[in-house]
Design an enzyme around this catalytic site. Structure first.
Site, PDB file in Angstrom:
ATOM      1  N   LEU A   1       0.247  -1.432  -0.187  1.00  0.00           N
ATOM      2  CA  LEU A   1       0.163   0.075   0.450  1.00  0.00           C
ATOM      3  C   LEU A   1       0.630   1.535   0.083  1.00  0.00           C
ATOM      4  O   LEU A   1       2.099   0.895   0.576  1.00  0.00           O
ATOM      5  CB  LEU A   1      -1.448   0.326   0.926  1.00  0.00           C
ATOM      6  CG  LEU A   1      -1.946  -1.248   1.109  1.00  0.00           C
ATOM      7  CD1 LEU A   1      -2.589  -0.719   2.996  1.00  0.00           C
ATOM      8  CD2 LEU A   1      -2.690  -1.737   0.221  1.00  0.00           C
TER       9      LEU A   1
ATOM     10  N   GLY B   1       1.355  -5.546   1.190  1.00  0.00           N
ATOM     11  CA  GLY B   1       0.263  -5.489   0.113  1.00  0.00           C
ATOM     12  C   GLY B   1       0.395  -6.628  -0.732  1.00  0.00           C
ATOM     13  O   GLY B   1      -0.227  -7.174  -1.751  1.00  0.00           O
TER      14      GLY B   1
ATOM     15  N   ASN C   1       4.114  -7.551   6.836  1.00  0.00           N
ATOM     16  CA  ASN C   1       5.291  -7.279   7.561  1.00  0.00           C
ATOM     17  C   ASN C   1       5.128  -6.158   8.334  1.00  0.00           C
ATOM     18  O   ASN C   1       5.367  -5.195   8.628  1.00  0.00           O
ATOM     19  CB  ASN C   1       6.621  -6.523   6.803  1.00  0.00           C
ATOM     20  CG  ASN C   1       6.658  -6.005   6.027  1.00  0.00           C
ATOM     21  OD1 ASN C   1       5.574  -5.857   5.429  1.00  0.00           O
ATOM     22  ND2 ASN C   1       7.695  -5.380   5.499  1.00  0.00           N
ATOM     23  N   GLU C   2       2.868  -5.528   8.295  1.00  0.00           N
ATOM     24  CA  GLU C   2       2.533  -4.509   8.799  1.00  0.00           C
ATOM     25  C   GLU C   2       3.018  -4.396   9.902  1.00  0.00           C
ATOM     26  O   GLU C   2       3.658  -2.908  10.289  1.00  0.00           O
ATOM     27  CB  GLU C   2       1.607  -4.515   8.999  1.00  0.00           C
ATOM     28  CG  GLU C   2       0.475  -4.795   7.414  1.00  0.00           C
ATOM     29  CD  GLU C   2       0.871  -5.788   6.979  1.00  0.00           C
ATOM     30  OE1 GLU C   2       1.098  -6.810   6.930  1.00  0.00           O
ATOM     31  OE2 GLU C   2       0.147  -5.626   5.812  1.00  0.00           O
TER      32      GLU C   2
END
Lengths: 295, 295, 295
Positions: C102, C147, C171-172
């Site tokens: 994103l 994303g 890996n957010e």
């Protein structure tokens, strides 16, 4: 619903402390360093790292008596409420045994009230541990059957001493009893449905190497390296911002935690009815006789 | 609810026999030894071990016709109701084939009434086998596509002859048909979601070594050791007290069993509608033509 | 209910085209060959094979901006509605990166209306891709965090260049944010609960070999063989009759797709509330500063 995870504190975090800012280490003005020891469990918090060491010291086998479970829950609550504490390493101070599981003497020849109180304490311990907002690492330095295995399964990471004489598993079926559904749910979340189905039915106590192969423990190390490894793993987990990690943990575990919360009374009633049966009482007495003769 | 497992007999055990006492072997005054053989399936019960041997003998390929399925369900029911029987080993008396799966002739050019009766028999077989309170071991001594694979998946343990010419899998998609949701649920419980998703979409018939790698079968042995191994595995499972093992099995399988029970009529209707389509009938006729030419 | 899968077209297939006949290749009088290229994504359809090649060409890192996501959804819709197209290979035209996930600039310093529109576009993209009735193969020729990883996870098959410098993962958590529940569901369906729990909490970006070991990608090949391999895999999947494969795919993915559809508004609201927080805005600004300095 499933979605309210984005912005809420973890449902299982009783603490009201504000979470650490995502990209900043926790603030420095912390609560003073604490070391507390009750009868059964010794806890030391290293203020500089934010890591508590929790050691089971209830010889001969760290069995989960009512007293032990109560101390365990209180210790977890204290740490959870202490802003200085971000993670806990759980291990045993008794050689060769992590924990032998639920204390059978608490289930034998006691009153319905006692069974009720005991089972509530088992539930409470698991809800606190599986739902803890802290990073929890099990350093399994000995055998870990039944309830002992549940404690390890409820942590975020499991390291085990590589000694094949040490066994771990939900082996309740060997005693003629059935692991409760939430033991099973916790197990399935770790090893998957098929491994759980087979292991639970056979009441398997897996030697450390087999447990590792099945994914029941994440890593094996020589026993003398266990604490060093546990500290390294903890540091890796604590490198992440607490808040995002906590919300992620809640997202992963909420379904299973909610299931027990929704059925707590029913679960107690089932346990009490089961354990009150004469056939079960007889089995437990035989089992305790066998244990005595072994000594 | 999920909790009523502690003290109830398995929901799927139609027998009213009292469960064996947890820590005692089953009582000695048993029903007399029985060996029965119908047209399609031969059953022999060894009274001393409590283990029945069930052999599919419906050449050329042990296809699951209405008659076969009915005999299978009746045989399972008889054993389930026989207190002398604690486990069943399922194998084939036909060389190179365990079972070829659902009999396509039962799905081709027949009446709605026939399709309905046939599908009920498929459901009934699976509900009895997947929900059996006995220990069930599949000794897969040949290829096992589609419904044959379902039978193996529904057992507690799967041993397969290590011959790579033998294949096993839910390969329905290759015929242009879709495995019903409860075939899928059974598959997912054994191999997990990802493997099931890929294997079902590709309609894979996995050679024995690959099936073992995927977890679709638990063990491979040379064909001549298959029965010996099956007996050893059975003895291992029977070493556990029946009651706890049965309750554990029910706990693991209840969700998936309940789903079909709740949607049985809908599932029949869907099958009948699907199979009645001219496009599907055409596909099946083409497939049968192809099979004939192969001979 | 769960059963209505037998005879319905996939719920996620917006196309009204009649499915290809089960045992026949798709009819020959197809729509004319199409090649279209927008600003961010290039699409070429090979009419003879029925396979479209979709290339992300939005340097420097194929980040998923509102414009990119909109083009992606429109491209998928066009192909889905084109009877000549049966499968899509998704890859990157930018060296070393598949997609960076994103676009953070879309989440920083914008209005509530913008955040809402952006998140709708993220949802729309995933619903189209995860629910696509076409065969979707990800040819991951570079790093694929967050994303970008979701896109790969949503395909039917993932092939990755074996270069250990390329990483993939949700890996957010490393940025202090939490992957939404449907990212998590998609991940769990591929790698299972335990691997997902650990990887999401640690915000792991797995090097290609580790990703393969975890089952996050299905296969590794040298980068120069990637497209060849993708074409071979696609041919294998297209050898199956479309209709049965599509119904099977829907059966496997419906639960997870339905969950987002049922909670779409709530999910948007959660995202907007989360991203509007000053603490999160600050984190994102710091992160963008860090990225700028790296260059």
């Amino acid at each position: 619903g499933v979605l309210s995870l984005w912005c809420r504190p973890p449902a299982w975090d009783r603490a009201t402390r504000p979470p650490h800012s995502p990209l900043q280490p926790p603030g420095l003005p912390l609560a003073p360093c604490r070391s507390f020891s009750n009868n059964k469990i010794q806890v030391e918090l290293d203020e500089s790292s934010g890591v508590a060491m929790m050691k089971f010291k209830s010889p001969p086998v760290n069995s989960l008596s009512l007293e032990f479970l109560t101390e365990f829950s209180i210790s977890l609550e204290k740490l959870e409420n202490n802003r200085a504490c971000r993670g806990v390493i759980i291990t045993s101070a008794v050689p060769k045994i992590f924990s032998s599981g639920l204390d059978i003497t608490e289930m034998s020849g006691k009153s319905v009230e006692h069974y009720t109180e005991f089972w509530k304490a088992v539930q409470e311990m698991w809800l606190r541990l599986y739902g803890s907002s802290m990073v929890t690492v099990a350093a399994v330095n000995g055998s870990s059957p039944a309830g002992g295995c549940l404690i390890a399964l409820s942590c975020d990471y499991r390291i085990m001493a590589e000694d094949p004489k040490f066994g771990i598993g939900l082996n309740e079926a060997q005693l003629g009893i059935v692991a409760p559904f939430w033991f099973k749910d916790t197990f399935v979340n770790v090893v998957g449905h098929r491994t759980a189905e087979r292991s639970l039915q056979l009441g398997s106590l897996h030697p450390a190497p087999e447990a590792h192969k099945l994914g029941l423990v994440d890593e094996l190390v020589p026993e003398e390296k266990l604490m060093e490894k546990a500290a390294a793993v903890m540091a890796q987990w604590l490198a992440l911002p607490d808040h995002a990690r906590q919300l992620t943990k809640t997202m992963m575990r909420k379904t299973v935690l909610d299931r027990l919360v929704a059925h707590r009374e029913e679960d107690i009633k089932n346990f009490v009815t089961f354990v009150s049966k004469e056939s079960i009482q007889k089995s437990l007495r035989m089992y305790m006789e066998m244990l005595k003769k072994r000594k």
